[in-house]
Design a protein around this motif. Structure first.
Motif, PDB file in Angstrom:
ATOM      1  N   GLU A 803       0.831  -1.206   0.000  1.00 39.19           N
ATOM      2  CA  GLU A 803       0.000   0.000   0.000  1.00 39.19           C
ATOM      3  C   GLU A 803       0.865   1.255   0.000  1.00 39.19           C
ATOM      4  O   GLU A 803       0.544   2.251  -0.674  1.00 39.19           O
ATOM      5  N   GLN A 804       1.974   1.210   0.769  1.00 44.65           N
ATOM      6  CA  GLN A 804       2.891   2.348   0.783  1.00 44.65           C
ATOM      7  C   GLN A 804       3.507   2.575  -0.595  1.00 44.65           C
ATOM      8  O   GLN A 804       3.702   3.703  -1.036  1.00 44.65           O
ATOM      9  N   LEU A 805       3.823   1.468  -1.284  1.00 44.52           N
ATOM     10  CA  LEU A 805       4.419   1.589  -2.618  1.00 44.52           C
ATOM     11  C   LEU A 805       3.446   2.182  -3.630  1.00 44.52           C
ATOM     12  O   LEU A 805       3.869   2.813  -4.593  1.00 44.52           O
ATOM     13  N   GLU A 806       2.145   1.938  -3.412  1.00 47.31           N
ATOM     14  CA  GLU A 806       1.167   2.530  -4.319  1.00 47.31           C
ATOM     15  C   GLU A 806       1.167   4.058  -4.200  1.00 47.31           C
ATOM     16  O   GLU A 806       0.972   4.791  -5.170  1.00 47.31           O
ATOM     17  N   GLU A 807       1.413   4.562  -2.969  1.00 51.04           N
ATOM     18  CA  GLU A 807       1.437   6.004  -2.746  1.00 51.04           C
ATOM     19  C   GLU A 807       2.787   6.620  -3.119  1.00 51.04           C
ATOM     20  O   GLU A 807       2.862   7.732  -3.618  1.00 51.04           O
ATOM     21  N   ASN A 808       3.865   5.877  -2.801  1.00 47.32           N
ATOM     22  CA  ASN A 808       5.210   6.421  -3.048  1.00 47.32           C
ATOM     23  C   ASN A 808       6.151   5.274  -3.353  1.00 47.32           C
ATOM     24  O   ASN A 808       6.368   4.395  -2.514  1.00 47.32           O
TER      25      ASN A 808
END
Length: 884
Positions: A803-808
């Motif tokens: 999920e973090q990778l989807e944002e950044n």
């Protein structure tokens, strides 16, 4: 909650009813409140009604809460039941995804749908495919089904039996909801969509193998009876034939299949008959034979009962000789019986009521004594050849035959022979006189004996293999969890030591915590060694040269009162082991020998070559034949009792007194694990009061060329203010805390490393994604890296990291734990590598680097960091990886 369509009165059903009732009550309460304003002339009546329904709603709400709590407990209990089962238990949805499964199922199927897994490993056999098709049809039609299925695996060393394994597979549907009103195609689709499959799978390989052994033994006995040179038959209570042997069928000129189900009297002329009222009878009977002739026979018949009712069995002796041929015919009959008795594939012996041997064949003599002649053994008691603890059972069975007229029985006994211990399977039958009408007239007992030693050893070996495998899995899991705890303890100690120097009152307490954490890490390494999950660095070594180096160390360990002797073989070749772990194996065995000899005796270490010609079962693995270098460690100590021999390699099992310095019980467990991980095996021979010999078998290598080792990363050395090297990062982990270590901690080891790494001016621009499900480890690591100036994002799961990778996706380094709920660290690393090809990866685990490489076999582009790690280890590792 999942529910079976046929289950009633469950907590979730009660909850549903209460919720419906509460809804109706609330609707009526609402209507009552509205009516107060619509019909004010009945105001008091509506007020009373409203109060009544308010009380009713409160009561239903309390009951609903109680029912909800019970339903949650019910679901939790159901989940725990399936989790703790030793069988493979799994519930799948319509897409084949696991909803609930226990640990054995998760490790076995590896998230593969059960039906696909079974089809992939299904053996190519017609009956097996038919059984699988029944399971498949049951899944498609949402029916319950059970079948035995054989699977074949490619990786032979991971299974106890090489060729194939048998499983009892059960599947049944479980429904979320079921449409009972409409039965059209759409309702069927809805049922299938909301249906779940409950799988229960049990490994029955051992049972199948044992059944095969018993079937072969039973077949041998059956063949003896089936091909007797005299006729045999069995009839039911209606005098219809249920069994005939080949001799009688041939005599009557019929096939055996034609005779089954026909009355025996159909083959007997009217002038000849068999009395049916007597329980035992013998006499002359004529039978109709081929070509419309009759033949005279001598018949012996008796009635008996079994679980299927009353039966009749008979013996038909044909070709009765006349006066001129009597002597020759009787001689031939005696010869045939002699051949049958003397050359039977099982031991046959006759004993009287007191258990004295009257006669026995050569096969039975092998069970008793092969050093004396048969004539010398006749008249001796059979109980003298059987161990005392089994004699009681045998005497009781013989007594039942004579006193209670028991027809037959069977039992297993241990024999006292001059050779190795044997286990015999005995079949006992009464020796009744066929010519007597008295059923109580028994001359003795006939005993049929078969060798059950291999069968019993197979059962014991399989049970022990399963036990050691389960204990190893438990030890590995405990060690992994402890490594997480120790990582947090050591890390937070390092953070505190940065703020509390030598002069601080808290410094000594922190040192004690750190020292005990390091000692705990040593115990964890021993557990990992037993479970074969410890990191090893194997290389080819010369056994003789290695023992020359160990000589002085062993002498110091054993002391002056114990004599140390070496006997080295010639042309031993090489063994491929981790030198440090191999030395630890020998030292552990030496320390155990010293304790067994109570500080006085002789320890002999011998080396030689042995060739294994057949596979050897070692734990849960099968060692393949080949050349082995054998290392015998023999002491003259007190020995190990027989009842403890199967338990000495279990973790925490110890016979030493529970006093300070008596050990943890992990020494031999670690020896077992290291030897097994090195593709070898270990044997133990011990005699109480004489001594014990441990024989270590390791594969032999001819080559004298050292294997190419991967270049080792240079160890970071921490120096004092004057530039003197103090301690390397790895030595700091491995070495126990000593008195002089106070000075090391006084220099603030982690601070020294931090000061060196602080030279990295790009730390603030370095973005690190740290994934760890253990909160304490994640908190410590994120704090440590942020203090270095790195931009760190902490995640508690692989899903959270994605999920973090989807944002950044602007990350330079991924640090992830290997074992996490949901997606593992290896799976996460593979996904992240696809999204960010240039990202660097560090995998952290309480297990070994070899396990990490197996899970990432397609790509080795990662770094590994073993747990427990300190603050200095973490920052140094990050610095090295980022600057490669």
């Amino acid at each position: 909650m999942l529910c079976n369509s046929k289950t009633n009165n469950r907590p979730d059903k009660r909850l549903k009813k209460l919720l419906v009732g509460l809804s109706y009550a609330l609707v009526i309460l609402s209507m009552s409140l509205i009516s107060m304003f619509v019909y004010p002339q009945y105001f008091m009546l509506w007020v009373l009604g409203t109060l009544f329904f308010i009380i009713l709603c409160l009561i239903l709400t309390i009951k609903t809460l109680n029912a909800a709590e019970q339903a949650m407990s019910y679901g939790g209990f159901a989940n725990e039941i399936i989790k703790d089962d030793f069988k493979l238990k799994r519930i799948e949805n319509s897409a084949g995804q696991a909803v609930i499964e226990n640990t054995p199922s998760k490790e076995f199927f590896q998230s593969i749908p059960v039906l696909s897994f079974l089809e992939h490993y299904l053996t190519d056999e017609i009956n097996n495919k038919s059984a699988f098709q029944r399971i498949k049809n049951a899944c498609n039609n949402l029916n319950a089904e059970t079948a035995e299925i054989s699977l074949s695996f490619q990786e032979e060393d991971e299974h106890i039996f090489n060729n194939e394994e048998w499983f009892l597979v059960s599947v049944k549907p479980i429904y979320l909801k079921k449409t009972d009103i409409f039965n059209g195609p759409f309702s069927i689709k809805a049922i299938k969509k909301n249906a779940y499959l409950y799988w229960s799978i049990e490994n029955i390989t051992a049972k199948k193998n044992i059944e095969s052994v018993l079937q072969n033994e039973s077949q041998a006995l059956h063949d003896v009876i089936d091909y007797l040179p005299i006729g045999l038959y069995v009839c039911n209570n209606e005098n219809k034939i249920e069994y005939v042997n080949h001799a009688l069928a041939k005599f009557l000129g019929k096939n055996r299949e034609e005779l089954i189900g026909k009355e025996l009297n159909e083959f007997i002329p009217k002038h000849s008959e068999i009395p049916t009222s007597l329980s035992q009878w013998h006499g002359t009977v004529y039978f109709n034979t081929p070509k419309d002739t009759t033949s005279e026979t001598l018949l012996f018949q008796e009635k008996y009962k079994n679980i299927k009712g009353s039966k009749t069995r008979g013996v038909v002796i044909t070709d009765i000789p006349g006066d001129a041929e009597t002597k020759e015919k009787l001689s031939q009959a005696l010869d045939k019986i002699s051949w049958l008795f003397d050359y039977a594939p099982v031991g046959i012996s006759f004993i009287n009521k007191e258990g004295l041997l009257q006669n026995f064949n050569d096969e039975a003599k092998d069970f008793f004594d092969d050093q004396h002649k048969k004539e010398e053994l006749v008249g001796t008691s059979i109980f003298s050849f059987i161990k005392p603890e089994d004699n009681i059972h045998l005497k009781n069975e013989i007594s039942d035959i004579f006193e209670h007229h028991k027809n037959n029985t069977k039992l297993d006994v241990h024999l006292n022979t001059n050779k190795e211990e044997k286990i015999a399977h005995l079949y006992l039958s009464p020796m009744k006189k066929q010519y007597s009408d008295n059923v109580n007239n028994i001359d003795g007992v006939v005993i049929y004996m078969t060798d059950a030693t291999k069968q019993k050893n197979l059962e014991v070996q399989f049970a022990q293999a399963q036990k050691m495998q389960a204990v190893g899995q438990l030890a590995g899991g405990v060690a992994h969890d402890f490594n997480n705890l120790l990582t947090a303890m050591i890390g937070f100690c390092d953070l505190l030591l940065q703020r509390h120097g030598v002069g601080d009152p808290s410094f000594a307490d922190l040192i004690q915590i750190k020292q005990n954490a390091n000692r705990a890490a040593g115990l964890v390494r021993q557990l990992l060694a037993f479970s074969r999950k410890q990191p090893l660095k194997p290389k080819l070594i010369d056994v003789t040269e290695n023992f020359i180096e160990l000589n002085q160390m062993l002498k110091r360990i054993l002391g002056e009162q114990i004599v140390l002797k070496f006997h080295h073989g010639t042309d031993l070749g090489y063994i491929r082991v981790d030198p440090v772990q191999f030395s630890q194996v020998i030292i552990n065995l030496a320390v155990n020998a010293k304790d067994a000899m109570k500080g006085n005796g002789t320890l002999s270490i011998s080396t030689y070559i042995d060739v294994l010609t057949e596979p050897y079962q070692f734990g849960s693995d099968v060692v393949q034949p080949g050349e082995f270098v054998v290392i015998d460690v023999k002491d003259t100590g007190c020995g190990i009792p027989k009842e403890n021999l199967t338990r000495i390699f279990e973790p925490f099992f110890s016979t030493k007194e529970n006093v300070v310095g008596s050990g943890t019980g992990l020494g031999l467990a670690m020896v077992y694990g290291i030897v097994q991980q090195t593709k070898g095996f270990i044997k133990v021979e011990s005699e109480v009061g004489v001594g014990t010999t441990f024989s270590i078998y390791l594969p032999r290598f001819e080559s004298d060329i050292e294997e190419n080792e991967n270049a080792q990363v240079a160890q970071e050395v921490v120096k004092s203010k004057d530039g003197t090297p103090i301690l390397t990062v790895q030595e700091k982990i491995a070495a126990p805390v000593s008195i002089n270590e106070k000075m090391i901690f006084g220099l603030n080891l982690s601070s020294a490393i931090d000061r060196k790494e602080a030279a990295n001016k790009d730390a603030a621009e370095t973005h690190i994604l740290f994934v760890e499900d253990e909160d304490s480890v994640r908190t410590f690591a994120v704090r440590a890296l942020k203090k270095k100036g790195y931009d760190v994002v902490g995640c508690n799961s692989a899903e959270n990291a994605l999920e973090q990778l989807e944002e950044n996706s602007n990350f330079d380094l991924l640090i992830t734990d290997m074992v996490m709920p949901g997606k593992t660290g290896a799976e996460l690393a593979a996904i992240v590598k696809e999204k960010i090809p240039n990202i660097k990866v560090i995998l952290a685990s309480g297990y070994s680097e070899e396990i990490a490489k197996r899970e990432l076999s397609e790509s080795e582009n990662f770094e590994f960091m073993s747990k427990p790690f300190s603050l200095g280890d973490l920052t140094a590792k990050v610095f090295d990886v980022l600057n490669k």
